[in-house]
Design an enzyme around this catalytic site. Sequence first.
Site, short mmCIF file in Angstrom:
data_model
loop_
_atom_site.label_atom_id
_atom_site.label_comp_id
_atom_site.label_asym_id
_atom_site.label_seq_id
_atom_site.Cartn_x
_atom_site.Cartn_y
_atom_site.Cartn_z
N CYS A 151 0.80 -1.23 0.00
CA CYS A 151 0.00 0.00 0.00
C CYS A 151 0.84 1.29 0.00
CB CYS A 151 -0.98 0.00 1.17
SG CYS A 151 -0.30 -0.56 2.73
N HIS A 248 -2.36 6.90 3.72
CA HIS A 248 -0.93 6.93 4.03
C HIS A 248 -0.32 8.24 3.53
CE1 HIS A 248 -1.31 2.90 5.25
NE2 HIS A 248 -0.67 2.26 4.29
N1 LIG Z 1 -4.92 -3.43 4.59
C1 LIG Z 1 -4.25 -2.85 3.62
O1 LIG Z 1 -4.28 -1.60 3.47
C2 LIG Z 1 -3.45 -3.66 2.63
C3 LIG Z 1 -2.91 -2.98 1.52
C4 LIG Z 1 -2.19 -3.72 0.56
C5 LIG Z 1 -2.05 -5.08 0.71
N2 LIG Z 1 -2.56 -5.72 1.80
C6 LIG Z 1 -2.41 -7.18 1.87
O2 LIG Z 1 -3.68 -7.76 1.60
C7 LIG Z 1 -3.85 -8.99 2.31
C8 LIG Z 1 -5.07 -8.90 3.21
O3 LIG Z 1 -4.85 -7.87 4.17
P1 LIG Z 1 -5.97 -7.40 5.18
O4 LIG Z 1 -5.43 -6.17 5.77
O5 LIG Z 1 -7.31 -7.35 4.50
O6 LIG Z 1 -5.97 -8.64 6.25
P2 LIG Z 1 -7.10 -9.09 7.28
O7 LIG Z 1 -8.03 -7.96 7.58
O8 LIG Z 1 -6.41 -9.73 8.41
O9 LIG Z 1 -7.97 -10.23 6.45
C9 LIG Z 1 -7.41 -11.49 6.15
C10 LIG Z 1 -8.42 -12.34 5.36
O10 LIG Z 1 -7.81 -13.62 5.09
C11 LIG Z 1 -8.72 -14.65 5.47
N3 LIG Z 1 -8.00 -15.86 5.91
C12 LIG Z 1 -7.16 -15.99 6.98
N4 LIG Z 1 -6.73 -17.27 7.08
C13 LIG Z 1 -7.28 -17.96 6.05
C14 LIG Z 1 -7.23 -19.31 5.61
N5 LIG Z 1 -6.50 -20.24 6.26
N6 LIG Z 1 -7.93 -19.66 4.51
C15 LIG Z 1 -8.68 -18.74 3.84
N7 LIG Z 1 -8.79 -17.45 4.21
C16 LIG Z 1 -8.09 -17.06 5.30
C17 LIG Z 1 -9.53 -14.06 6.60
O11 LIG Z 1 -10.76 -14.78 6.75
P3 LIG Z 1 -11.49 -15.01 8.20
O12 LIG Z 1 -12.21 -13.71 8.50
O13 LIG Z 1 -12.41 -16.13 7.94
O14 LIG Z 1 -10.40 -15.30 9.20
C18 LIG Z 1 -9.72 -12.63 6.10
O15 LIG Z 1 -10.80 -12.60 5.20
C19 LIG Z 1 -2.55 -9.21 3.10
O16 LIG Z 1 -1.73 -10.07 2.38
C20 LIG Z 1 -1.97 -7.78 3.22
O17 LIG Z 1 -0.59 -7.78 3.37
C21 LIG Z 1 -3.28 -5.04 2.75
#
Ligand SMILES: NC(=O)c1ccc[n+]([C@@H]2O[C@H](COP(=O)([O-])OP(=O)(O)OC[C@H]3O[C@@H](n4cnc5c(N)ncnc54)[C@H](OP(=O)(O)O)[C@@H]3O)[C@@H](O)[C@H]2O)c1
Length: 357
Positions: A151, A248
């Site tokens: 991001c 950010h």
């Molecule tokens: N947040 C940002 O601004 C941002 C920006 C760029 C990139 N990213 C990247 O995008 C990705 C997601 O980030 P996030 O911030 O959205 O994370 P998050 O809020 O922690 O969400 C994680 C997701 O993954 C699912 N998950 C976890 N374990 C799993 C499994 N074993 N099998 C299938 N699904 C599973 C979770 O489902 P449950 O709810 O069922 O646990 C949830 O839907 C990460 O790789 C992060 O580095 C994030």
Amino acid sequence: MTTTKKAGVLGATGSVGQKFILLLAEHPDFELYKLGASSRSAGRSYAKAVKWRQTATIPQSATELVVVECKASEFVDCDVVFSGLDSDVAGDIEKEFKESGLVVISNAKNYRRAPDVPLVVPLINSSHLDVVARRVKQEKKQGFIICNSNCSTAGLVVPLGALIAKFGDISDVTVTTLQAISGAGFSPGVLGFDILDNVIPYISGEEEKLEWETKKILGSIAEDDSFALRSNMTVSAQCNRVAVSDGHLECVSIKFATPNKPSVEEVKQALRDYVCESQKLGCPSAPKQCIYVLEEDDRPQPRLDRNRDNGYAISVGRVREDPVFDFKFIVLSHNTVIGAAGSGILIAETLFKKGLL
Ligand SMILES: NC(=O)c1ccc[n+]([C@@H]2O[C@H](COP(=O)([O-])OP(=O)(O)OC[C@H]3O[C@@H](n4cnc5c(N)ncnc54)[C@H](OP(=O)(O)O)[C@@H]3O)[C@@H](O)[C@H]2O)c1
């Protein structure tokens, strides 16, 4: 006959996943079709499975969809799959989807460094998608992965790329970030007690991502269609977490390689004039203006400026000369829109316009 494309979302319950749900809900080209998350959420309606944390309510088209496990067999009918999966699990799952012939647009870090995977911030290097087009044509294979950047990288590369396009190589970049808490995701996320009245001067892995991903995104396509890094540019990053919900902010200094430096006014004009491919193609989510140059002394600010053009535009302010480098300025980007889900949507819209979906 329906002309919309069926979209799946992996990690649909998370921070990025929820943004995908919002951005896809009323999309003219894509319909929400399948939602995947962990076995903790699978089998429940989306409304019951998700802990919804957006200011807008859950879109009607998502509430009654039943969340499934992230298995390719569940998503075979999808034309495109957006992944907001935790990186601990994204590697294996996205690979299985690709090998099953699915198009995956990923927010996770797992494949960003793969030499054959495009790492795309659609406001600046959608030309890297042409590699996928050639490969699909040559190999007649449909499955592929395209990665979004980290991001904080998404905000940085847009003004850098616009300035390189106008004035030539930039040799040195320093960037100090002030990053929102939504960038850390929801599980476990940043604890309120840790961030309240505080700044955390460390985000695991973030500085390395900014320093490396910037070079791949602003790099070139080699003759064998692999991605060559922009090796003549040094990037030094320092990353901080601050008590802001979304957006950010980045304090950037740059040095041009050319001895013929532009003026501050020429730098501002180049940023204002920059037009990206998704605008030219008429992608529905493309910003009206890629880079807004703000003249007020105290802008951009996350709360006031992050939603410009629905979070798809970048704001730049305080452009001035730098006594050590050549110029310095402040960049603001919406981390879950152009820094995550919105980039994914814009990539898919570009693929759609180019006949790749
Ligand atoms: N947040 C940002 O601004 C941002 C920006 C760029 C990139 N990213 C990247 O995008 C990705 C997601 O980030 P996030 O911030 O959205 O994370 P998050 O809020 O922690 O969400 C994680 C997701 O993954 C699912 N998950 C976890 N374990 C799993 C499994 N074993 N099998 C299938 N699904 C599973 C979770 O489902 P449950 O709810 O069922 O646990 C949830 O839907 C990460 O790789 C992060 O580095 C994030």
